[in-house]
Design an enzyme around this catalytic site. Structure first.
Site, PDB file in Angstrom:
ATOM      1  N   VAL A 298     -39.182 -20.013 -11.157  1.00  0.00           N
ATOM      2  CA  VAL A 298     -39.779 -19.197 -10.114  1.00  0.00           C
ATOM      3  C   VAL A 298     -41.223 -19.634  -9.851  1.00  0.00           C
ATOM      4  CG1 VAL A 298     -40.466 -16.866  -9.448  1.00  0.00           C
ATOM      5  CG2 VAL A 298     -38.276 -17.252 -10.591  1.00  0.00           C
ATOM      6  N   ALA A 299     -41.947 -19.986 -10.927  1.00  0.00           N
ATOM      7  CA  ALA A 299     -43.326 -20.436 -10.767  1.00  0.00           C
ATOM      8  C   ALA A 299     -43.394 -21.779 -10.053  1.00  0.00           C
ATOM      9  CB  ALA A 299     -44.004 -20.542 -12.136  1.00  0.00           C
ATOM     10  N   ASP A 345     -38.693 -32.049  35.769  1.00  0.00           N
ATOM     11  CA  ASP A 345     -38.229 -31.958  37.137  1.00  0.00           C
ATOM     12  C   ASP A 345     -39.457 -31.862  38.045  1.00  0.00           C
ATOM     13  OD1 ASP A 345     -36.299 -31.704  39.169  1.00  0.00           O
ATOM     14  OD2 ASP A 345     -36.548 -29.533  39.187  1.00  0.00           O
ATOM     15  N   ASP A 647     -35.668 -26.110  36.161  1.00  0.00           N
ATOM     16  CA  ASP A 647     -35.405 -24.743  36.592  1.00  0.00           C
ATOM     17  C   ASP A 647     -34.039 -24.572  37.231  1.00  0.00           C
ATOM     18  OD1 ASP A 647     -35.823 -26.123  38.905  1.00  0.00           O
ATOM     19  OD2 ASP A 647     -37.509 -24.932  39.614  1.00  0.00           O
ATOM     20  N   ASP A 651     -30.358 -28.875  35.866  1.00  0.00           N
ATOM     21  CA  ASP A 651     -31.181 -29.260  34.718  1.00  0.00           C
ATOM     22  C   ASP A 651     -30.579 -28.818  33.383  1.00  0.00           C
ATOM     23  OD1 ASP A 651     -33.218 -30.367  36.312  1.00  0.00           O
ATOM     24  OD2 ASP A 651     -34.056 -28.376  36.661  1.00  0.00           O
ATOM     25  N   GLU A 716     -49.863 -25.225 -12.010  1.00  0.00           N
ATOM     26  CA  GLU A 716     -49.322 -24.210 -12.913  1.00  0.00           C
ATOM     27  C   GLU A 716     -48.225 -24.789 -13.808  1.00  0.00           C
ATOM     28  OE1 GLU A 716     -47.976 -21.129 -10.347  1.00  0.00           O
ATOM     29  OE2 GLU A 716     -49.910 -20.969  -9.319  1.00  0.00           O
ATOM     30  N   ASN A 753     -48.553 -16.418  -9.037  1.00  0.00           N
ATOM     31  CA  ASN A 753     -47.813 -16.779  -7.838  1.00  0.00           C
ATOM     32  C   ASN A 753     -47.874 -15.683  -6.779  1.00  0.00           C
ATOM     33  OD1 ASN A 753     -47.068 -19.314  -8.576  1.00  0.00           O
ATOM     34  ND2 ASN A 753     -44.863 -18.965  -8.494  1.00  0.00           N
ATOM     35  N   THR A 756     -51.654 -15.473  -5.312  1.00  0.00           N
ATOM     36  CA  THR A 756     -52.152 -16.694  -4.653  1.00  0.00           C
ATOM     37  C   THR A 756     -51.199 -17.210  -3.586  1.00  0.00           C
ATOM     38  OG1 THR A 756     -51.186 -18.149  -6.339  1.00  0.00           O
ATOM     39  CG2 THR A 756     -53.446 -17.369  -6.707  1.00  0.00           C
ATOM     40  N   ASP A 757     -49.879 -17.031  -3.799  1.00  0.00           N
ATOM     41  CA  ASP A 757     -48.908 -17.480  -2.798  1.00  0.00           C
ATOM     42  C   ASP A 757     -48.613 -16.391  -1.783  1.00  0.00           C
ATOM     43  OD1 ASP A 757     -48.864 -19.611  -4.453  1.00  0.00           O
ATOM     44  OD2 ASP A 757     -46.721 -19.569  -4.896  1.00  0.00           O
TER      45      ASP A 757
END
Length: 926
Positions: A298-299, A345, A647, A651, A716, A753, A756-757
């Protein structure tokens, strides 16, 4: 009636316009009297409703589930399940903390993406035209009005000015009938329609005996027999191509998925190595090793990455929406920033999509007309100097009176009904303060044979010496009008039309046409009897002059195209207009007319020849839908990322096949919008430029937080990995006294985590784009999110964090002989150093610390939370101790050591890559 198979559709459609009328009737088993009500009902059961079937709608549940279809998400879900699954082992409890944190992050990511995608779908539903037009058909010998969806092959339909054409039909009769086919063919001017047959090889834009679904009658009237309905129409064929086309992932989606897989494989390998080390060098039991492996996974996985990517794209999408660009899929926001070619176009995209009189010839002089669109604002200039419009009154009055267009009643906006050419002439007269209000005594209508129209009005023409009596006003093809004249206005007087003066008019007409102007000639004469023979009324005319018009470029397009080219983006025009018009408009905007090609010429080229041609040709004219897709794919096969704008219905296939399809929201057809990735709600090419700039800024932000997240996670992981190995060898007693046998506990890693994340990484996604974002070249097709320079930076920062962090840890452990104190020092050091790391990355993009107030707030909150853990009873749950002033001094020394080492490495790295740096790119990712 024999039902034609889809495989024969192309041959069938080709034969409708070239077959004899009797042959058409025989094939449809109908005649000029139309169908009976019973037969129409039977055919409706056989052929179905006359509608264009839409693709399957996306349910909210499907949108939500789609947010979790990502490799990193799968890995995190597995980690969460393992955290809970530990509770199934004897004597163990489920790790609810890990599982809860992971689940919260995943749900937040899913909600971000779902809300944005759902809003986009709802906005598209609001843009859709839900109303169905009516159609007038002949049933049981009588005219009846039915819903257009009830029209069937064999019906005889009646068309009047302003009617929508309900289906593809072959003309039976026509009186001055013109249709606007811009949405289908890209032709900017209306098309005159008349019965008869056309060449079997005639392109769609030249099949003058056919009218098509999703077009409009802008002038005259006519009757036609329906030959195709619903999905068998020309529009339906395009819709079928769209339904069969597969949605493809954007390059950015593929990059993020590839990045997630690489990280996942690395995490598995890392957990395996750490497990081996723990088994070989520590006294940890198997349950502890399993929990440590899960926590380390997970880290190592940047679980904030999916959420931050989604939020950054959502923020960019919101910015674009504020600038009138609706993004239908989030990853497309970034893809806009990576395109290096725009295939656009012309009509309605680069131009106003409104015919405008730009030049006049009157009395032997040429005048320029300013102003665009339907606003009656503008000047008449000669040699750059404004002139009194009264001197042009006879010519402008003729155009206003001999005109079937009219101002929409009770309209607050400048709206007109009628043929675009006649509207343009009426607006030109309005710029001189004239209108078309008059008592019309007689009209001699336009026809393709006569090529002119005459109106007899009860007012004088205003020419010198002319009687104040009813006047015949004539307009039409210049050559046709000129041959009916014997006099001309010259030098303010009515003079004899000599051969020399006649030739001068013809030369002026050719000059106008050479500049891609659509030219009309005007003449008048006083009449005594409005009921006289038409030939007599239209003879011995006084030639007044010429009016030249075109669909002008948008005023802001030249600058927008220039900005795109400055940004290294090639712009290519692809239009259904004729070559002369396309090259004249293109050259005016700034396109290179050299080597301009038509769709027919494109079709004759081999794949290799076309691939070579698209490298330099900037203008393609008279292009049909299949040609657009062919050109688009040839450009893509040359290694380019292409944004296609458009448009019209024609197209739509190219919009679907482009890397980024950009449809016009105001003038765009529903089919085009459904095929696109982005809808411009203001139809402004400038918005495309702004979207590209925003997309480039978003990619910068993605790189920033990918760099930040991965370098932090690398630090880490290396701290734990090296710490276990070194600690087990140098401090066996201290490590053996703790069951975790780690320099940081699982809860500490999860907290680092989380803080900081979390907020800081999310706030980093809101960074403003750099000022020089359009001064760079587009990133290459093979340039990944993590390039070599960034990877070196990530590993370098990870190594520096490991060296300085473990030096602090082992120094504290040697001085205190207390593992908890050492862990507390390292725990706090990682949180603070990662906050500094953010600004270190941002400085490479010349962004100041306070330019993102959300980021400043996120950093302060993160540091406050860390202090809260250290100095409140919460420290018990994290198994840390409050730090003393001496501890903070040690952290400060480690902090300075990291900054010095980082500066030295950065300087060395700058010198190493100086010769290899891509022009215009930000400085290295450090």
């Amino acid at each position: 009636m024999e039902r034609l198979e889809s495989d024969d559709r192309e041959a069938t459609v080709t034969s409708w316009h070239s077959a004899s009328l009797d042959g058409v009737f025989d094939r449809l088993e109908t005649d000029e009297d139309g169908l009976t009500a019973d037969e129409a009902e039977r055919r409706r059961d056989e052929y179905g409703r006359n509608v264009i079937r839409r693709g399957e709608s996306v349910s909210p549940l499907s949108l939500f589930v789609a947010q979790f279809q990502d490799f990193l998400v799968y890995l995190l879900v597995l980690a969460a399940l393992l955290s809970l699954g530990v509770g199934l082992l004897p004597g163990e409890e489920p790790n609810y903390v890990d599982a809860t944190l992971i689940t919260l992050i995943l749900v937040a990511n899913g909600v971000f993406g779902f809300v944005q995608d759902y809003r986009a779908e709802q906005s598209m539903a609001a843009l859709r035209k839900l109303s169905s037009p009516d159609a007038t058909v002949l049933r049981d010998g009588e005219k009846v009005t039915v819903d257009a969806s009830a029209v069937v092959p064999g019906d005889v339909v009646f068309l009047e000015q302003g009617d929508a054409v309900p289906a593809d039909a072959r003309l039976l009769s026509a009186t001055n009938l013109e249709t606007d086919e811009a949405a289908l063919t890209g032709e900017s001017t209306s098309v005159s329609k008349e019965p008869g047959t056309t060449d079997p090889d005639a392109p769609l834009a030249e099949r003058t005996n056919m009218v098509y679904m999703n077009t409009n009658a802008v002038k005259g009237r006519g009757t036609a027999v329906v030959v195709e309905t619903g999905m068998d129409t020309e529009v339906g064929g395009i819709a079928t191509q769209l339904r069969e086309a597969e949605d493809t992932e954007t390059p950015f989606q593929r990059e993020v998925d590839r990045l997630g897989r690489r990280i996942g494989y690395g995490v598995v390998a890392l957990v395996f190595l750490v497990t081996l080390i723990q088994l070989s060098f520590t006294s940890a039991g198997p349950i502890t090793i399993l929990l440590t492996g899960i926590t380390l996974a997970v880290a190592a996985v940047p679980e904030g990455l999916p959420a931050v990517v989604t939020l950054t794209l959502a923020l960019g999408s919101r910015k674009l929406l504020d600038r009138n660009a609706l993004v239908r899929r989030l990853p497309v926001v970034e893809s806009l920033g990576s395109v290096d070619t725009i295939v656009t176009d012309k009509t309605g995209t680069l131009t106003e999509s409104r015919m405008t009189v730009r030049r006049l010839s009157f009395g032997g002089a040429t005048y320029e007309v300013t102003g665009t669109g339907l606003e009656p604002d503008g000047e008449f200039r000669r040699d750059g100097e404004a002139v009194d419009p009264d001197r042009l009154a006879p010519l402008l009055r003729c155009g206003a009176v001999c005109n079937d267009a009219e101002r929409a009643p009770d309209s607050e906006d400048e709206e007109y009904y009628g043929d675009p050419t006649e509207v343009a002439v009426l607006v030109a007269a309005a710029k001189a303060g004239l209108d078309g209000d008059h008592e019309r005594l007689r009209e001699i209508p336009f026809s393709s044979e006569r090529k002119r129209m005459t109106v007899v009005a009860d007012e004088g023409c205003g020419l010198p010496g002319a009687a104040d009596a009813p006047t015949a006003y004539v307009k039409g093809a210049p050559e046709t009008v000129l041959e009916r004249c014997d006099r001309i206005v010259a030098d303010g007087e009515v003079r004899e039309l000599t051969d020399e003066r006649r030739q001068a008019v013809l030369d002026e007409n050719r000059a106008f046409a050479g500049d891609a102007l659509r030219v009309l000639g005007f003449a008048c004469r006083t009449v005594e009897d409005a009921d006289a023979d038409a030939d007599a009324i239209e003879n011995d005319l006084v030639f007044l002059g010429l009016q030249g018009m075109l669909d002008p470029p948008r005023s802001e397009v030249r600058e927008a195209v220039a900005d795109c080219r400055r940004a290294g983006i090639r712009v290519v025009m692809v239009t259904g207009d004729n070559l002369a018009t396309a090259t004249a408009i293109g050259e005016d905007i700034g396109f290179d007319p050299e080597g301009a090609m038509t769709g027919a010429e494109v079709a004759e080229l081999s794949d290799a020849e076309l691939a070579e041609a698209v490298r330099s040709v900037e203008i393609f004219a008279r292009v049909e839908p299949e040609h657009k897709v062919t050109i688009l794919r040839a450009i893509q096969e040359n290694g380019h990322r292409v944004a296609m704008t458009g448009d019209g219905v024609n197209d739509a296939p190219a919009l679907r096949n482009a890397d980024v399809g950009v449809a016009m929201g105001v003038r765009g057809t529903d089919v085009a919008k459904q095929a696109s990735d982005v809808v411009l709600q203001d139809d402004n090419f400038v918005t495309i430029r702004d979207a590209i700039a925003e997309g480039r800024g978003i990619f910068d932000n993605v790189r920033k937080f990918v760099n930040y997240l991965l370098s932090a996670n690398a630090g880490e992981v290396l701290v734990v990995f090296v710490g276990v190995l070194v600690g087990a060898v140098l401090f066996p007693r201290a490590f053996a006294s703790r069951s975790e046998a780690l320099v940081l506990t699982p809860v500490m890693l999860l907290w680092v985590n989380l803080v900081t994340d979390g907020l800081p990484a999310l706030a980093l996604g809101a960074d403003p784009k750099a000022d020089d974002v359009l001064d760079r070249s587009p990133r290459g097709d093979d340039e990944p999110v993590i390039d070599t320079r960034m990877m070196v930076s990530i590993l370098t920062i990870g190594a520096l964090m490991t060296v300085t962090g473990l030096a602090l840890f082992f120094f504290g452990l040697s001085r205190t002989r207390d593992l908890v104190v050492a862990q507390s020092l390292l725990f706090t050091f990682l949180v603070t150093i990662e906050m500094v790391r953010i600004q270190s990355i941002r400085s490479r993009y010349d962004q100041e610390f306070f330019s993102n107030r959300w980021l400043v707030g996120a950093i302060l909150v993160t540091l406050a939370l860390q202090l809260l853990v250290l100095y409140t009873p919460l420290h018990v749950f994290f198994d840390v101790v409050p730090l003393s002033p001496r501890g903070w001094t040690w952290i400060g020394v480690a902090f300075l050591a990291f900054l010095v080492a980082d500066a030295l490495v950065s300087r060395l790295y700058d010198r190493t890559v100086a010769d290899d740096r891509r022009p215009g790119s930000p400085r290295h990712e450090d």
